[in-house]
Design an enzyme around this catalytic site. Sequence first.
Site, short mmCIF file in Angstrom:
data_model
loop_
_atom_site.label_atom_id
_atom_site.label_comp_id
_atom_site.label_asym_id
_atom_site.label_seq_id
_atom_site.Cartn_x
_atom_site.Cartn_y
_atom_site.Cartn_z
CD GLU A 1 -2.91 -1.12 2.32
OE1 GLU A 1 -2.78 -0.25 3.19
OE2 GLU A 1 -3.78 -2.00 2.40
N GLY A 2 1.95 1.21 -0.74
CA GLY A 2 2.83 2.36 -0.84
C GLY A 2 4.02 2.23 0.10
#
Length: 802
Positions: A500-501
């Site tokens: 998620e990044g």
Amino acid sequence: MIGYWWSVAILSAAGALAYWRAPLWLWTGAAAAAGIVAQVYGAPGVALGMALLVVLFLQLSLLSLRRAALSAPLLKLFRRIMPAMSNTEREALEAGTVWWEGELFSGRPCWPKLFALPAPALTPAEQAFLDGPVDELCRMLDDWRINHELHDLPPEVWKFIKENGFFGMIIPKKYGGLEFSAQAHSAVVLKVASRSVTAAVTVMVPNSLGPAELLLHYGTEQQKNHYLPRLARGQEIPCFALTGPEAGSDASNMPDRGVVCRAEFQGQPDVLGIRLDWEKRYITLGPVATLLGLAFHLFDPDRLLGTDEDLGITLALIPTDTPGVKIGTRHDPLNIAFQNGPNWGQDVFIPLDWIIGGRARVGQGWRMLMESLAAGRSISLPALSAGAGKLAARATGAYARVRKQFKLPIGKFEAVEEVLGRIAGYAYLMDAARTLTAGAVDLGEKPSVASAIVKYQLTEHMRKLVIDAMDIHGGSGICLGPRNILGRVYQALPISITVEGANLLTRALIIYGQGAVRCHPYVLAEMHAVADPDPARAVKTFDAAIFGHIGFTISNAVRAFWLGLTGAWLAGVGVRGPMRRYCQKLTRLSAAFAFISDVAMLSLGGSLKRREKISGRFADVLSHMYLASAVIKRFEDDGRPAADVPLMRWACDYCLHEAEKSLVVILKNFPSRFLEWLMGGLVFPIGRRYYAPSDAMGQAAARILLEPSEARERLTSGLYHSGGTQDPLGRLEDALPKVIAAEPLERKLYKLADEQPLLHGDHAALLAAALTANRLTAAEAELVRVAQAARREVIAVDDFAP
């Protein structure tokens, strides 16, 4: 001398008004009253000055005059210096909601508001699921077999997960799901993660960012009725494809394209739809997915849907057996065997009603993703991280008491004790942040900034905590095998960091880059005004925002100085008990943080978002204030147990120290030396005040891990316990009380060995000699034998044939 006292009185009154954020009419009234008093007591110069201030304040109170003379020119200046926002930037900034992090950005957090939030709790049905199917799943999991032999979950585990609704925890009951709260969802992931990271990832992905989450919030009724029951039953295995090789998760540069066109589809001619080409990778559950959620950039060159050609990021649901979809290969993420892989689509045609939410949601994909991520980030990765932290804390504390060197448990050595205290403190604050943020989701929030804080901070603290634990376990931690309790968790650390990044960008671009705009009470309104094409409305919005912002900055400057000068001892926080002092300290940090942030935004302007070192340090300040808030809320929710005071104090002192340190580093590296001097003098008038947790505090926290107690149970609650000795944690739990019971008896044996050196190291002979010399009774000798056997089981390390 009279002038001196008038100056003190006026400055004190102005400071009080600024401290309490008095409205303009009150400033006007105060200036008028001061002028009258000055005139009466023979200070005409002061009276004249106050009269001029009254005139100025009255002019500022005339909105039409103020807007024309001041706000309109300032708005033109802001339009020149503020960078333009892309649509994706705007959607990311506006996604989700602002929650407690907004209070921390205010410089004046309302602590009763935090303490009024309900304590985390599960319904009877949720608790029954944890005690039943979740425990049964955990019993089925053999992490060595999963990762080393099968490289996948066994077929019977896949079947159990599907049939028992693990993929449908967030799906409402009317669609066949479990409809669990965020707290229950988090608790399930935590318990499974304490047994197997692979199984936890498999369970958590369909319940976080994926087709189910997106369908629930944005899907059409037809899409919900068709897919949600199938997802709840495990009939469909979902994945979501966002990340690509070239652009990662950067929507503005996403190369995956869809073109609106007409084509034949499933025997029907002239169907309005989309022709797609894409290439994605790192897609969890992708290799086994039957339903693919896809993000792509949609274009309409023939204007079949309207007047625009570039329609923006759009999301669709595509069965993986659709012609042109290529799926099934796998990545190997550091030998952790969850299903993850790339997928492609070449010349894939889908009808328009496969867009999530139908035609009405065309081009809204980025906002949909950002809002869904705000909820998903709040639960899955924080739960996995907290589960790993609890497991490492419980296992390492037991190991440090069972394992001996130089006739002492290694946990009694100060070098080890220091690390144990850190492990205990980290585990406490991680679980506190997990439950606080999940509670926000249950209240209906989509806390975009808070979710980024817990994703970043909990995965980072998991990394620190597990590395500390590995240092204590030593050789037994690095030799993989069925007996190893931490090796796979250690291998998995970088995975959570990148999901998620990457954390590097989460810290700089989301926590503060987004947080400075969303959490600040005025900045977003100013940005909207700058972008507003309606001149009258823009000036009106900008006027309210800019003058509110000016007052906000002045107030926080005064608050930061006063709270720093007095050590915040006089700050009213509306809280009693051991947490009161920490709330006061956090209030002081909040004011300092808000003031320095405003000066940075004003002086650096649009370049601040490119100065990621500074914005990352601002993110650290906000993050540690949030973590400390979670800690004191957890302590309150638990009923302020006296045994947990060392954990609460260690975690709060750690967070305060880290936050203050980051503010100091910001100032030391601030581009303007004058502003560094000015801000430093206001924020730290008597120097730094918050220091790392003391050795005594760390020792008290470490002791909680070294023996069974209610505090240890609270700290590590939610883990899976087998209740036997068939797994590493079970063997540690079995050995711990036996070793503690035998410790005073073993000291007698050490004394006997000193007297008879030939017996040293020969446990059987030493016990026999102790019995003969009446140093131990038969029952005592048996206690020692049992403890030694249990210790040998714990310290045994797997070995394999050449």
